[in-house]
Enzyme design. Structure first.
Site, PDB file in Angstrom:
ATOM      1  N   ARG A 122       0.832  -1.215   0.000  1.00  0.00           N
ATOM      2  CA  ARG A 122       0.000   0.000   0.000  1.00  0.00           C
ATOM      3  C   ARG A 122       0.867   1.265   0.000  1.00  0.00           C
ATOM      4  NH1 ARG A 122      -3.117  -3.829  -0.372  1.00  0.00           N
ATOM      5  NH2 ARG A 122      -5.223  -3.922   0.523  1.00  0.00           N
ATOM      6  N   SER A 160     -10.681  -1.067   3.245  1.00  0.00           N
ATOM      7  CA  SER A 160      -9.905  -1.167   4.496  1.00  0.00           C
ATOM      8  C   SER A 160      -9.527   0.240   4.959  1.00  0.00           C
ATOM      9  CB  SER A 160      -8.603  -1.919   4.265  1.00  0.00           C
ATOM     10  OG  SER A 160      -8.850  -3.198   3.792  1.00  0.00           O
ATOM     11  N   GLU A 200      -5.357   3.987   5.926  1.00  0.00           N
ATOM     12  CA  GLU A 200      -5.050   3.751   4.509  1.00  0.00           C
ATOM     13  C   GLU A 200      -5.578   4.889   3.619  1.00  0.00           C
ATOM     14  OE1 GLU A 200      -5.203  -0.364   2.842  1.00  0.00           O
ATOM     15  OE2 GLU A 200      -6.602   0.607   1.493  1.00  0.00           O
TER      16      GLU A 200
HETATM   17  N1  EPU Z   1     -10.697 -10.915  10.614  1.00  0.00           N
HETATM   18  C1  EPU Z   1     -11.266 -10.736  11.860  1.00  0.00           C
HETATM   19  N2  EPU Z   1     -12.362  -9.925  11.947  1.00  0.00           N
HETATM   20  C2  EPU Z   1     -12.907  -9.317  10.873  1.00  0.00           C
HETATM   21  C3  EPU Z   1     -12.337  -9.508   9.608  1.00  0.00           C
HETATM   22  C4  EPU Z   1     -11.203 -10.321   9.501  1.00  0.00           C
HETATM   23  O1  EPU Z   1     -10.814 -11.280  12.873  1.00  0.00           O
HETATM   24  O2  EPU Z   1     -13.894  -8.580  11.052  1.00  0.00           O
HETATM   25  C5  EPU Z   1      -9.487 -11.755  10.511  1.00  0.00           C
HETATM   26  C6  EPU Z   1      -9.707 -12.911   9.552  1.00  0.00           C
HETATM   27  O3  EPU Z   1     -10.214 -14.022  10.215  1.00  0.00           O
HETATM   28  C7  EPU Z   1      -8.323 -13.166   9.039  1.00  0.00           C
HETATM   29  C8  EPU Z   1      -7.676 -11.804   9.048  1.00  0.00           C
HETATM   30  O4  EPU Z   1      -8.444 -10.980   9.910  1.00  0.00           O
HETATM   31  O5  EPU Z   1      -7.610 -13.978   9.919  1.00  0.00           O
HETATM   32  C9  EPU Z   1      -7.517 -11.171   7.664  1.00  0.00           C
HETATM   33  O6  EPU Z   1      -8.783 -10.926   7.100  1.00  0.00           O
HETATM   34  P1  EPU Z   1      -9.016 -10.835   5.512  1.00  0.00           P
HETATM   35  O7  EPU Z   1      -8.494 -12.041   4.840  1.00  0.00           O
HETATM   36  O8  EPU Z   1     -10.440 -10.485   5.308  1.00  0.00           O
HETATM   37  O9  EPU Z   1      -8.075  -9.681   4.998  1.00  0.00           O
HETATM   38  P2  EPU Z   1      -7.650  -8.274   5.623  1.00  0.00           P
HETATM   39  O10 EPU Z   1      -6.247  -8.372   6.077  1.00  0.00           O
HETATM   40  O11 EPU Z   1      -8.649  -7.793   6.593  1.00  0.00           O
HETATM   41  C10 EPU Z   1      -6.644  -7.409   3.356  1.00  0.00           C
HETATM   42  C11 EPU Z   1      -6.697  -6.128   2.551  1.00  0.00           C
HETATM   43  C12 EPU Z   1      -8.007  -6.038   1.779  1.00  0.00           C
HETATM   44  C13 EPU Z   1      -8.074  -7.236   0.852  1.00  0.00           C
HETATM   45  C14 EPU Z   1      -8.013  -8.524   1.700  1.00  0.00           C
HETATM   46  C15 EPU Z   1      -7.944  -9.769   0.841  1.00  0.00           C
HETATM   47  C16 EPU Z   1      -5.367  -4.518   3.778  1.00  0.00           C
HETATM   48  C17 EPU Z   1      -5.363  -3.310   4.661  1.00  0.00           C
HETATM   49  N3  EPU Z   1      -6.571  -4.981   3.442  1.00  0.00           N
HETATM   50  O12 EPU Z   1      -7.701  -7.345   4.308  1.00  0.00           O
HETATM   51  O13 EPU Z   1      -7.962  -4.866   1.000  1.00  0.00           O
HETATM   52  O14 EPU Z   1      -9.263  -7.237   0.096  1.00  0.00           O
HETATM   53  O15 EPU Z   1      -6.787  -8.518   2.492  1.00  0.00           O
HETATM   54  O16 EPU Z   1      -6.681  -9.834   0.260  1.00  0.00           O
HETATM   55  O17 EPU Z   1      -4.299  -4.990   3.392  1.00  0.00           O
HETATM   56  C18 EPU Z   1      -8.696  -2.613   0.764  1.00  0.00           C
HETATM   57  O18 EPU Z   1      -7.507  -2.298   0.668  1.00  0.00           O
HETATM   58  O19 EPU Z   1      -9.610  -1.752   0.716  1.00  0.00           O
HETATM   59  C19 EPU Z   1      -9.053  -4.002   0.986  1.00  0.00           C
HETATM   60  C20 EPU Z   1     -10.308  -4.383   1.177  1.00  0.00           C
END
Ligand code: EPU
Length: 335
Positions: free
Chosen positions: A163, A234, A330
């Site tokens: 990012r 995010s 972000e």
């Molecule tokens: N999780 C929670 N609670 C929640 C949501 C998620 O505990 O409410 C836990 C999940 O169980 C998992 C971890 O957090 O262990 C990661 O969750 P997820 O795979 O949904 O991905 P993320 O890290 O929350 C990132 C990107 C997203 C992208 C997803 C999929 C960032 C800041 N965000 O989210 O990007 O779609 O991975 O690759 O890196 C964006 O930039 O707008 C965006 C949505």
């Protein structure tokens, strides 16, 4: 080129905040961008460059000229298996992903349904489900506001990280993205190393089009549609911490998920930290934390940018206190 006075930006930012632009104009070409800049300079007004408005938090009315980049040129060159696609900055990102995948030009499928325009994609090096823009990017065409020069920056010049890019630093802040050149392929080689994506797909014979559809389904199942519930995806980056810090946190939170990074550090899911801290579904005034993804702050309809900025600060303070981690927002918050 028309310059409008006192225009609402409500439908030009994905949070749907009803702020106004003192002046607003849409530029469909480099010539129109130059014309707009000359007008703004002559009037000695501030200039604000706006793309799709999906990574922007407006906390107040914008004085000066809001210049919306709407270049929508699309050009494709095929040599053997390789397809290079030039996309103007004003092209909607998801339409570009969908149209390339459906034409059998693969590479962007993991990045389906990311809101915003092609021009914003290199600014934060958009990424999801195991891929980042820089994996398929050849170059970025820019106009340097300071020198009026047109430049083509190769991927290596853009200082891409998680990012992060040159465009987010002070050295790159005067560069206006005009378009991007992407390297795609007619050979179907899907990338399925992101656990949640792999688990949702069949075991064998997976195609890029299946990846595209699955990514759309995954995103639709937890991320709110900005057209229905204002948001900027995010709201915080996933923090990267030292292994010692992880060891300390693991004593108190044995189930903390961690993603190993180069150099012995670990990326932690900010969503998990915020969720564990009890913020998921929290609502205050017209804003809140989404009830299916704790990393997404939302406008319930009557909220404003000030309220989002306050909520974000409250969450950051709580996360700092609980885990000794400083979350970095972000989207760009215009105070
Ligand atoms: N999780 C929670 N609670 C929640 C949501 C998620 O505990 O409410 C836990 C999940 O169980 C998992 C971890 O957090 O262990 C990661 O969750 P997820 O795979 O949904 O991905 P993320 O890290 O929350 C990132 C990107 C997203 C992208 C997803 C999929 C960032 C800041 N965000 O989210 O990007 O779609 O991975 O690759 O890196 C964006 O930039 O707008 C965006 C949505």
């Amino acid at each position: 080129m028309l310059i409008h006075n006192n225009i609402s930006l409500r439908d030009k930012n994905s949070f749907g905040f009803d702020v106004t632009a003192e002046y607003f104009c849409r530029a469909n070409s480099v010539e129109e961008i130059r014309e707009a800049i000359a007008w703004q300079r002559q009037k000695q007004l501030p200039l604000f460059i706006l793309g799709g408005g999906s990574n922007t938090v407006f906390t107040r009315n914008i004085s000066g000229l809001v210049l919306h980049i709407a270049i929508d040129k699309l050009h494709t060159d095929t040599t053997g298996d390789l397809v290079s696609v030039f996309a103007g900055a004003g092209i909607n990102w998801h339409s570009l992903v969908e149209s390339t995948v459906l034409k059998g030009q693969y590479g962007l499928e993991n990045l389906a349904l990311i809101p915003g325009n092609a021009g914003a994609a290199p600014i934060q090096n958009i990424g999801a489900y195991g891929k980042e823009l820089c994996d398929n990017l050849i170059s970025v065409d820019v106009l340097d506001q300071q020198t009026d020069e047109l430049l083509t920056l190769q991927t290596d010049d853009c200082q891409f990280g998680y990012r992060q890019s040159l465009f987010k630093t002070s050295a790159g802040s005067k560069l206006i993205v005009l378009g991007i050149k992407l390297q795609l392929s007619t050979v179907d080689t899907p990338v399925i190393n992101y656990a949640a994506l792999r688990e949702a797909l069949p075991e064998n014979d997976i195609t890029a089009e299946q990846v595209f559809r699955q990514v759309c389904a995954l995103r639709q199942s937890k991320l709110p549609d900005p057209a229905k519930l204002g948001n900027a995806g995010s709201f915080f980056k996933n923090p990267i911490v030292e292994s010692q810090h992880v060891d300390t946190l693991r004593q108190q939170y044995p189930h903390l998920p961690v993603y190993p990074q180069a150099g012995g550090c670990f990326k932690l899911p900010a969503a998990w930290l915020i969720d564990q801290a009890g913020w998921k579904g929290h609502r205050v005034n017209g804003v809140g934390v989404h009830d299916r993804q704790a990393l997404v702050l939302v406008n319930h309809g009557t909220g404003n940018g000030q309220q989002i900025a306050i909520l974000a600060e409250e969450i950051r303070a709580d996360i700092r206190q609980r885990y000794n981690i400083d979350l970095e927002p972000e989207p760009v918050i215009y105070q």
